[in-house]
Design a protein around this motif. Structure first.
Motif, PDB file in Angstrom:
ATOM      1  N   ARG A 173       0.849  -1.183   0.000  1.00 19.86           N
ATOM      2  CA  ARG A 173       0.000   0.000   0.000  1.00 19.86           C
ATOM      3  C   ARG A 173       0.885   1.234   0.000  1.00 19.86           C
ATOM      4  O   ARG A 173       1.655   1.488   0.932  1.00 19.86           O
ATOM      5  CB  ARG A 173      -0.837  -0.053   1.273  1.00 19.86           C
ATOM      6  N   ILE A 174       0.806   1.988  -1.072  1.00 16.39           N
ATOM      7  CA  ILE A 174       1.596   3.212  -1.163  1.00 16.39           C
ATOM      8  C   ILE A 174       0.646   4.364  -1.431  1.00 16.39           C
ATOM      9  O   ILE A 174       0.087   4.483  -2.522  1.00 16.39           O
ATOM     10  CB  ILE A 174       2.668   3.110  -2.270  1.00 16.39           C
ATOM     11  N   PHE A 212       2.608   9.362   3.840  1.00 14.38           N
ATOM     12  CA  PHE A 212       4.015   9.429   4.239  1.00 14.38           C
ATOM     13  C   PHE A 212       4.642  10.725   3.739  1.00 14.38           C
ATOM     14  O   PHE A 212       4.099  11.425   2.876  1.00 14.38           O
ATOM     15  CB  PHE A 212       4.809   8.218   3.748  1.00 14.38           C
ATOM     16  N   TYR A 257      16.341   7.979  -0.330  1.00 15.69           N
ATOM     17  CA  TYR A 257      15.855   6.635   0.041  1.00 15.69           C
ATOM     18  C   TYR A 257      15.988   5.719  -1.160  1.00 15.69           C
ATOM     19  O   TYR A 257      16.322   6.155  -2.277  1.00 15.69           O
ATOM     20  CB  TYR A 257      14.399   6.682   0.501  1.00 15.69           C
ATOM     21  N   ASP A 258      15.745   4.451  -0.922  1.00 20.45           N
ATOM     22  CA  ASP A 258      15.643   3.499  -2.034  1.00 20.45           C
ATOM     23  C   ASP A 258      14.459   2.579  -1.763  1.00 20.45           C
ATOM     24  O   ASP A 258      13.772   2.742  -0.755  1.00 20.45           O
ATOM     25  CB  ASP A 258      16.953   2.730  -2.212  1.00 20.45           C
ATOM     26  N   LEU A 259      14.221   1.654  -2.687  1.00 18.67           N
ATOM     27  CA  LEU A 259      13.072   0.764  -2.523  1.00 18.67           C
ATOM     28  C   LEU A 259      13.486  -0.597  -1.990  1.00 18.67           C
ATOM     29  O   LEU A 259      12.869  -1.614  -2.296  1.00 18.67           O
ATOM     30  CB  LEU A 259      12.309   0.623  -3.859  1.00 18.67           C
ATOM     31  N   GLU A 260      14.527  -0.586  -1.215  1.00 20.35           N
ATOM     32  CA  GLU A 260      15.045  -1.839  -0.668  1.00 20.35           C
ATOM     33  C   GLU A 260      13.954  -2.581   0.122  1.00 20.35           C
ATOM     34  O   GLU A 260      13.921  -3.805   0.157  1.00 20.35           O
ATOM     35  CB  GLU A 260      16.254  -1.552   0.213  1.00 20.35           C
ATOM     36  N   GLY A 261      13.035  -1.817   0.717  1.00 23.67           N
ATOM     37  CA  GLY A 261      11.946  -2.441   1.470  1.00 23.67           C
ATOM     38  C   GLY A 261      11.138  -3.388   0.607  1.00 23.67           C
ATOM     39  O   GLY A 261      10.739  -4.478   1.031  1.00 23.67           O
ATOM     40  N   LEU A 262      10.930  -2.962  -0.617  1.00 22.14           N
ATOM     41  CA  LEU A 262      10.207  -3.794  -1.583  1.00 22.14           C
ATOM     42  C   LEU A 262      10.963  -5.086  -1.862  1.00 22.14           C
ATOM     43  O   LEU A 262      10.393  -6.184  -1.891  1.00 22.14           O
ATOM     44  CB  LEU A 262      10.084  -2.973  -2.869  1.00 22.14           C
ATOM     45  N   VAL A 274      13.145  -6.473   0.056  1.00 18.99           N
ATOM     46  CA  VAL A 274      13.163  -7.323   1.257  1.00 18.99           C
ATOM     47  C   VAL A 274      11.869  -8.117   1.357  1.00 18.99           C
ATOM     48  O   VAL A 274      11.874  -9.325   1.574  1.00 18.99           O
ATOM     49  CB  VAL A 274      13.351  -6.449   2.521  1.00 18.99           C
ATOM     50  N   ARG A 275      10.763  -7.405   1.147  1.00 14.18           N
ATOM     51  CA  ARG A 275       9.468  -8.081   1.256  1.00 14.18           C
ATOM     52  C   ARG A 275       9.314  -9.165   0.203  1.00 14.18           C
ATOM     53  O   ARG A 275       8.858 -10.275   0.470  1.00 14.18           O
ATOM     54  CB  ARG A 275       8.350  -7.047   1.079  1.00 14.18           C
ATOM     55  N   TYR A 313      11.600 -12.076   0.887  1.00  8.58           N
ATOM     56  CA  TYR A 313      11.100 -12.862   2.004  1.00  8.58           C
ATOM     57  C   TYR A 313       9.937 -13.763   1.555  1.00  8.58           C
ATOM     58  O   TYR A 313       9.912 -14.963   1.815  1.00  8.58           O
ATOM     59  CB  TYR A 313      10.649 -11.921   3.124  1.00  8.58           C
ATOM     60  N   LEU A 371       5.160   8.453  -5.611  1.00 13.48           N
ATOM     61  CA  LEU A 371       6.491   8.834  -5.157  1.00 13.48           C
ATOM     62  C   LEU A 371       6.947  10.054  -5.936  1.00 13.48           C
ATOM     63  O   LEU A 371       6.880  10.076  -7.171  1.00 13.48           O
ATOM     64  CB  LEU A 371       7.482   7.678  -5.365  1.00 13.48           C
TER      65      LEU A 371
END
Lengths: 95, 585
Positions: free
Chosen positions: B104-105, B110, B116-121, B123-124, B127, B149
């Motif tokens: 959800r963006i 936010f 920043y980068d989209l490393e969260g994406l 990681v998810r 995983y 963004l």
């Protein structure tokens, strides 16, 4: 506790951006939230399952868990005025 | 080049089948394994459904678990949307064959404060992939990031990194993108995905929607290059590669009955060839549907599977109506040998009709198809002709025996509009109205029938409560006689034959009486002969007596001259007085 800030910073490993973010957050808390904050740093490399919980997609992400409502700030927190706006912290004159 | 031909030339590029009927055929196997594929199209084109189908099929048919990363819809919405297609999303998730991650963006939720980068994406995604051992990934639709963004520079470099990362991990990925103005996607993400691009299109022409799919590019592989119509309905997505089949279909020497014995008798081999196409032309009410239904009933009775594409009547109405002509189709419908497809010609575009028909043909596998009527398709002649040609090819290549009915506006076959269909057909049966003597009667003739001899007669036929019946032809001086004229002719014939019978009897009586007369004559002649015999005998005795008299006369003369003169005179008088009774005729 009223006025208490529970913050959580998501990072992924010891990247330059992570380190900058951690440093910026530390600085910001000391300046604006002295004595009324708790900070938790989560490394998603080690705990990837936590990423979806707070809808993390960008890193670093700072999440304000308390006070409600939940707020998110993405980036290395280098733009202080935006961070303060995002956290709903009244900008105080630097002492 | 047809799809089949290119298949042979295909180098061994590893492909992941989508399991979507028709799409794998167009892609010559599937989308490239371990690489990203872009699917673009405007809203409502079926991108999400295609992506979900790809994952569900991967999980259920190909043993490849998949992750659906949704940037728009929630997991629950996604599961609900595809539940009607029989996709058990919850079950697959529980079985660890599928995972849905809703990212959800929302811009308002936010603040962007710094680099920043989209490393969260990553990681998810990483995983989730590790959790179920995913081989397939769908990102739907990553373009949501662009509107939420602010920093497009970061976003673009991160997307490039993401696609590289997916490729590195060997994930077969579908990325969906919104169609842009003059570009494939609104934000130009096609520049990051260069392996395979599929474009979905949803065009409305004359208020009729046609969905089409085209492979824009497929690096390292041949692929179908046309726009292919596809269906999106309660049975999911079906791509229909409508190919022009060409003329290399195999032919059959098998002859099948038309279901009307009289008509069979008019055709040299006693029916039509299996796999051939028959056009039945006729004016309204000439019995085209009933004739077709007779054929269906005969085919079903032989155990063949029949499909009836009806554009004018509902299945129920058709069954009732032909039932009144003694053709019982309901038992075959119930036993599953017969299926009706009733669609108004105007409800879809031509492409969709063909696509629909092809899917149903492949699903039901009929050997007999009725299209009633082809004249229901309205549009520019060239388009209708193309439609019918492709329809015919589609049926021919499957070896299906087909009856097309065509409504004509008059009995004059030159005046009617048949879209040039008649020249494509193997047999053409024409139903005409014959109007004479104040009545309208039905006539049937075989205008052509390729590869067989056929009767040249116009035969009258009746629609009775036991189906179509052809009656014996009566040819009069001015043509074929029908209706009451035929009946009059028949009655006249009966009178004629009665008269002939009477003639014969009379003649026999005459001859018999003549014979009797002749026999009588013979008897009389016999009698005459007998009488003549008697006369001859009488003459003989007279001569004998005359000899005696002569002797006695001579004696008397001798006596008169000497002794017995008186006695001799007395004897002569007796002989003169005795006439012979037998000589009277």
């Amino acid at each position: 506790m009223d006025g208490h800030y529970n913050l959580r910073l998501y990072v992924a490993g010891q990247t330059p951006k992570s380190l900058v973010a951690i440093a910026n957050l530390k600085n910001l808390c000391e300046t604006h939230l002295a004595g009324r904050h708790s900070v938790e740093i989560i490394d998603l490399i080690r705990q990837p399952h936590l990423a979806s919980m707070d809808h993390i997609f960008a890193l670093p992400t700072l999440v304000r868990r308390l006070p409600e409502p939940l707020k998110r700030i993405i980036g290395d927190l280098s733009r202080t005025e935006r961070v303060l706006r995002g956290l709903d912290i009244e900008a105080r004159c630097p002492s | 080049m047809s799809l089949k031909e290119t298949k042979a030339l295909e180098p061994q590029l590893s492909k992941a089948p989508t399991g979507i009927p028709g799409l794998d055929e167009v892609l010559l196997g599937g989308i490239p394994t371990g690489r990203p594929t872009l699917i673009c199209g405007s809203a409502g084109c079926g991108k999400t459904l295609l992506g979900m189908t790809f994952l569900v099929n991967g999980a259920t048919q190909f043993g490849e678990p998949g992750i659906f990363v949704s940037f728009e819809e929630t997991s629950q919405d996604l599961a609900d949307n595809v539940a009607s297609l029989g996709f058990d999303v919850a079950g697959l998730i529980a079985a660890k064959k599928l995972a849905i991650d809703h990212i959800r963006i929302e811009r308002s939720e936010f603040e962007e404060a710094g680099d920043y980068d989209l490393e969260g994406l990553f990681v998810r995604l990483g995983y989730a992939i590790d959790q179920i051992g995913a081989k397939r990934v769908v990102l739907d639709t990553i373009e949501a990031l662009f509107s939420n963004l602010a920093n497009e520079t970061i976003l673009r470099s991160e997307l490039r990194r993401l696609f590289g990362w997916l490729k590195e991990r060997g994930l077969t990925t579908i990325i969906t993108g919104e169609r842009g103005q003059g570009t494939l996607t609104r934000n130009g993400i096609e520049e990051y995905v260069s392996d395979c691009v599929i474009l979905l299109d949803n065009r409305v022409e004359d208020q009729v929607t046609t969905r089409r799919l085209r492979i824009v590019k497929y690096r390292g592989s041949a692929h179908g290059t046309n726009e292919y119509p596809f269906l999106m309905d309660d049975q999911g997505i079906t791509v229909v590669p409508l190919s022009s089949a060409g003329l290399d279909h195999r032919v059959s020497d098998d002859v099948v009955s038309t279901g009307v014995p009289g008509l069979d008798a008019m055709l040299g081999p006693g029916g039509i060839y299996r796999g051939s196409s028959v056009l039945i032309s006729g004016v309204a009410g000439s019995g085209k549907t009933i004739l077709s239904a007779s054929f269906v009933a005969a085919a079903c009775a032989r155990g063949e599977r029949c499909m009836f594409f009806s554009a004018e009547e509902s299945a129920e109405q058709l069954i009732r109506n032909v039932g009144s002509a003694g053709i019982a189709l309901r038992p075959y419908l119930e036993s599953g040998l017969l299926r009706f497809e009733t669609k108004r010609p105007t409800s879809f575009g031509f492409e969709m009709h063909l696509a629909h028909m092809q899917r149903e043909l492949d699903r039901f596998q009929p050997t007999v198809v009725i299209v009633d009527p082809v004249t229901g398709f309205r549009g520019p002649d060239s388009e209708v002709h193309a439609l019918l040609l492709r329809m015919l090819d589609m049926l021919k290549v499957r070896g299906i025996t087909t009856f097309f009915t065509s409504l004509t506006s008059s009995s004059d076959r030159l005046a009617q509009n048949d879209f040039g269909l008649s020249s494509l057909m193997d047999s053409w049966i024409f139903l005409v109205d014959i109007e004479s003597n104040g009545e309208r009667n039905r006539g049937l003739y075989v205008l052509k029938s390729r590869g067989m001899s056929h009767s040249n007669q116009i035969r009258e036929y009746l629609l009775t409560n036991s189906g179509v019946t052809l009656v014996e032809a009566y040819l009069g001086a001015s043509g074929v006689l029908t209706g009451s004229a035929r009946l009059a002719m028949e009655a006249q014939g009966r009178v004629e034959s009665q008269r002939q019978l009477e003639d014969i009897a009379r003649r026999r009586r005459e001859i018999e009486s003549q014979r009797a007369a002749t026999e009588r004559q013979i008897a009389e002649l016999h009698a005459q002969i007998k009488a003549q015999d008697v006369e001859i005998a009488g003459l003989a005795s007279r001569e004998e007596r005359r000899e005696t008299v002569f002797e006695s006369d001579r004696a008397a003369m001798g006596a008169s001259r000497g002794v017995h003169a008186n006695g001799a005179d007395k004897t002569l008088a007796v002989i003169q007085k005795s006439p012979d009774p037998h000589i009277s005729v």
